[in-house]
Design a protein around this motif. Structure first.
Motif, PDB file in Angstrom:
ATOM      1  N   GLY A   1      14.642  16.667 -18.570  1.00  0.00           N
ATOM      2  CA  GLY A   1      14.914  15.567 -17.661  1.00  0.00           C
ATOM      3  C   GLY A   1      14.101  15.718 -16.403  1.00  0.00           C
ATOM      4  O   GLY A   1      13.079  16.401 -16.363  1.00  0.00           O
ATOM      5  N   TRP A   2      14.574  15.102 -15.349  1.00  0.00           N
ATOM      6  CA  TRP A   2      13.801  15.105 -14.103  1.00  0.00           C
ATOM      7  C   TRP A   2      13.778  16.481 -13.458  1.00  0.00           C
ATOM      8  O   TRP A   2      12.808  16.836 -12.800  1.00  0.00           O
ATOM      9  N   LYS A   3      14.830  17.292 -13.647  1.00  0.00           N
ATOM     10  CA  LYS A   3      14.828  18.635 -13.064  1.00  0.00           C
ATOM     11  C   LYS A   3      13.780  19.522 -13.718  1.00  0.00           C
ATOM     12  O   LYS A   3      13.113  20.314 -13.055  1.00  0.00           O
ATOM     13  N   SER A   4      13.627  19.395 -15.027  1.00  0.00           N
ATOM     14  CA  SER A   4      12.594  20.174 -15.713  1.00  0.00           C
ATOM     15  C   SER A   4      11.204  19.745 -15.282  1.00  0.00           C
ATOM     16  O   SER A   4      10.310  20.576 -15.135  1.00  0.00           O
ATOM     17  N   LEU A   5      11.023  18.454 -15.066  1.00  0.00           N
ATOM     18  CA  LEU A   5       9.733  17.950 -14.611  1.00  0.00           C
ATOM     19  C   LEU A   5       9.416  18.452 -13.205  1.00  0.00           C
ATOM     20  O   LEU A   5       8.297  18.897 -12.926  1.00  0.00           O
TER      21      LEU A   5
END
Length: 101
Positions: A44-48
């Motif tokens: 998700g956005w945290k991994s990105l």
């Protein structure tokens, strides 16, 4: 017997992860790993954000250590981190800036 003995050319090469030095790849691995754990292994956005921060940290580190002594970051850690992180036992603490002698 015609067995050939292999003689390594370089003994002091740094550890590699593929074609990248391990100490350069480590900031990316750590930041992306923490982001993946925070995102519960769903991309998700945290991994990105973790991947972008990891790439930035790895590039900063590789530029910082370029054309310097191989133990340059160990020297920086001695001067800027507390004494409990220093493996040096016979040197004075880093907060003693003035030496006598």
């Amino acid at each position: 017997m015609s067995s050939e003995t292999r003689i390594p050319r370089r003994l002091d090469d740094t550890w590699k992860l593929g074609f990248i030095d391990l100490d350069v790849a480590l900031p990316f691995i750590v930041l992306f790993g923490f982001a993946a754990l925070a995102d519960s292994f769903q991309f998700g956005w945290k991994s990105l954000v973790g991947a972008v921060l990891g790439i930035w940290a790895s590039r900063w580190y590789s530029r910082r250590r370029a054309d310097k002594h191989p133990a340059f970051m160990l020297h920086l850690a001695y001067w800027y981190l507390p004494a409990i992180f220093s493996p040096l036992k016979r040197t004075p603490p880093s907060h003693f800036r003035r030496m006598i002698g």
